[in-house]
Design a protein around this motif. Sequence first.
Motif, PDB file in Angstrom:
ATOM      1  N   MET A 107       0.835  -1.198   0.000  1.00 19.91           N
ATOM      2  CA  MET A 107       0.000   0.000   0.000  1.00 19.91           C
ATOM      3  C   MET A 107       0.869   1.247   0.000  1.00 19.91           C
ATOM      4  SD  MET A 107      -2.727   1.335   2.869  1.00 19.91           S
ATOM      5  CE  MET A 107      -1.387   1.820   3.975  1.00 19.91           C
ATOM      6  N   MET A 108       1.926   1.247   0.808  1.00 19.20           N
ATOM      7  CA  MET A 108       2.806   2.411   0.883  1.00 19.20           C
ATOM      8  C   MET A 108       3.545   2.637  -0.439  1.00 19.20           C
ATOM      9  SD  MET A 108       2.274   3.749   3.795  1.00 19.20           S
ATOM     10  CE  MET A 108       3.638   4.867   4.061  1.00 19.20           C
ATOM     11  N   VAL A 109       3.906   1.564  -1.128  1.00 20.22           N
ATOM     12  CA  VAL A 109       4.555   1.701  -2.427  1.00 20.22           C
ATOM     13  C   VAL A 109       3.600   2.358  -3.416  1.00 20.22           C
ATOM     14  CG1 VAL A 109       5.421   0.420  -4.430  1.00 20.22           C
ATOM     15  CG2 VAL A 109       6.209  -0.173  -2.144  1.00 20.22           C
ATOM     16  N   ALA A 110       2.330   1.944  -3.416  1.00 22.62           N
ATOM     17  CA  ALA A 110       1.343   2.541  -4.325  1.00 22.62           C
ATOM     18  C   ALA A 110       1.181   4.029  -4.050  1.00 22.62           C
ATOM     19  CB  ALA A 110      -0.002   1.820  -4.190  1.00 22.62           C
ATOM     20  N   ILE A 111       1.130   4.392  -2.777  1.00 25.53           N
ATOM     21  CA  ILE A 111       1.003   5.804  -2.414  1.00 25.53           C
ATOM     22  C   ILE A 111       2.248   6.583  -2.853  1.00 25.53           C
ATOM     23  CG2 ILE A 111       0.847   7.414  -0.469  1.00 25.53           C
ATOM     24  CD1 ILE A 111      -0.813   5.283   0.985  1.00 25.53           C
ATOM     25  N   ALA A 112       3.433   5.981  -2.652  1.00 18.56           N
ATOM     26  CA  ALA A 112       4.679   6.642  -3.050  1.00 18.56           C
ATOM     27  C   ALA A 112       4.718   6.899  -4.553  1.00 18.56           C
ATOM     28  CB  ALA A 112       5.878   5.794  -2.628  1.00 18.56           C
ATOM     29  N   VAL A 113       4.263   5.928  -5.345  1.00 21.05           N
ATOM     30  CA  VAL A 113       4.258   6.096  -6.805  1.00 21.05           C
ATOM     31  C   VAL A 113       3.352   7.252  -7.198  1.00 21.05           C
ATOM     32  CG1 VAL A 113       3.576   5.016  -8.990  1.00 21.05           C
ATOM     33  CG2 VAL A 113       4.844   3.708  -7.292  1.00 21.05           C
ATOM     34  N   MET A 114       2.172   7.349  -6.582  1.00 21.39           N
ATOM     35  CA  MET A 114       1.241   8.429  -6.924  1.00 21.39           C
ATOM     36  C   MET A 114       1.784   9.787  -6.496  1.00 21.39           C
ATOM     37  SD  MET A 114      -2.563   6.766  -6.309  1.00 21.39           S
ATOM     38  CE  MET A 114      -2.267   6.106  -4.653  1.00 21.39           C
ATOM     39  N   LYS A 144       2.973  13.070  -8.975  1.00 20.22           N
ATOM     40  CA  LYS A 144       2.477  14.431  -8.810  1.00 20.22           C
ATOM     41  C   LYS A 144       3.618  15.421  -8.580  1.00 20.22           C
ATOM     42  CE  LYS A 144      -2.061  15.056  -9.010  1.00 20.22           C
ATOM     43  NZ  LYS A 144      -2.639  16.108  -9.885  1.00 20.22           N
ATOM     44  N   ARG A 145       4.550  15.043  -7.702  1.00 19.86           N
ATOM     45  CA  ARG A 145       5.619  15.970  -7.318  1.00 19.86           C
ATOM     46  C   ARG A 145       6.652  16.161  -8.421  1.00 19.86           C
ATOM     47  NH1 ARG A 145       7.141  13.642  -1.324  1.00 19.86           N
ATOM     48  NH2 ARG A 145       5.186  14.163  -0.256  1.00 19.86           N
ATOM     49  N   ASP A 146       6.932  15.086  -9.129  1.00 18.61           N
ATOM     50  CA  ASP A 146       8.029  15.144 -10.098  1.00 18.61           C
ATOM     51  C   ASP A 146       7.632  14.392 -11.363  1.00 18.61           C
ATOM     52  OD1 ASP A 146      10.448  15.616 -11.240  1.00 18.61           O
ATOM     53  OD2 ASP A 146      11.634  14.816  -9.592  1.00 18.61           O
TER      54      ASP A 146
END
Length: 527
Positions: free
Chosen positions: A422-429, A433-435
């Motif tokens: 779940m944390m990996v999915a959030i990190a990808v999103m 957005k950021r970069d």
Amino acid sequence: MIFGRVKPLDAILATAQKKSLHRSLGAIQLTLLGVGAIIGTGIFVLTSEAAQKAGPGMMISFVIAGAVCVVAALCYSEIASMLPVSGSAYTYTYAVMGELLAWMVGWALVLEYAVAASAVSVGWSGYFVGQIKGWFGIDLPIALISGPYVPGGIINLPAVVIALLITGLLMLGTTESARVNAVLVAIKVTALTAFVILALPVMQMENFTPFAPQGWFGSGGAGVVGAAASIFFAYVGFDAVSTAAEETKNPQRNVPIGLIGSLAICTVFYMLVAAGAIGSPLGSQPVTSAMGEWLAPGSAELGARCTTLLAAGQEPLACSKEALAHVLREVGYLNVGNLIGLAAFLALPSVILVMLFGQTRIFFVMSRDGLLPEKLSTIHPKWKTPHVITMITGLAVTFTAAFLPVGKLADIANAGTLFAFMMVAIAVMLLRKRDPNRVRPFRTPALWLVGPLTVIGCVSLYFALPFDAKIVLPLWGGIGLLLYFAYGYRKSHVGRGLIEVHEADADVPPQPVPPMPGAPTPGGKQA
């Protein structure tokens, strides 16, 4: 600010770019890699667990777990192709969401790797006991082959022995060669193929009714979705495809083919195996108490009921510690059943080794970052391995394998894995957005659909786990927070302004990746 402690992404990407891995893998090689990595402990060991939770409905449970893995793997692939460096989800989170959440992910990965290694050790023990009985007719004393969750059980001695043996091998630096690994993968696939060929023709269709005796959402982790949360363990390994994205030709096309193809093949394979087990004379209906009440897997009540049934000459599927071998023996293929057990007996230790390897390397990276005592990352002068952390991890794995049942261990491991994914999915999103202009060798297709589906799928399966497995994650996380603020917060290299770029991380995917190495961990394997 603890959330401001982010490992510079540019430094990590510089390391990744300097590695310049050769792109040689196509869609077929990736699919074979995934199949070899996925098929293993779960299907050999957890079929009986799924039967107790869902009955014949476990066929749908495999589909649900596989679908969650597909979306998680697509998210994993994007960030793995950008950051083919040490630390897996821990490093990804550090680069995007900061040190505190990275610590929590790294701490949760203990539940994925170390507890999963314990589960495999217990699963191997069941097949070892079956081999001793099947080939030599020797019944080992219950006190030495089961923990206290079974009446008369004291310690699971075979699980202790195999966990200590693998720990010793890792400390000495012994690793599996690609050739041996490929042979073990072939043994696993051949064994399951033989099971399907022999079991399907003698299916008894009446065994499929009732199809979902505990419904879709039963209490205490029961039901079709509850079984899916447990047998998610059977799919851990799909991320081996993700970590190979950097070595893939045309990754935007071939990575999804490899991921979805391998998961689809394994899901169909698992459903056929499940159908063979369900249709056998044993059936797959859950074991109930004398009063007709459902009994939770791994509970003392189920252990006592199974002991009673065994004394009466019955061994339901849910009571078997070597489910597939037991089914074939009941169908009449005694020697083939013993050979299926032998295949699991030979193949499962390699899974323990890879999981222990992955866990020790996660701890190694956290120690190298200053979040754990740097003494833990000490390399032995002769063996050239992180022997201290390997020994500590191995002893913890041994202890839990000695006293806990395989189903409970698998559920706890799933809780940590689901959190990390779940944390990996959030990190990808967040990173998209950021970069948005970063170079991404692989871009997750339809990310704003796939990413939320990954989060929803992981959260849903987590809440479908039994209460004791669910509660372990927040309790374990609380212990981790105490350790972080007592030590890691003050000693962190990033917090102290020490930024290191490591060029030769031990758990980067080797070059080239063998066609079927059977590696079930996202950290990769030692070259």
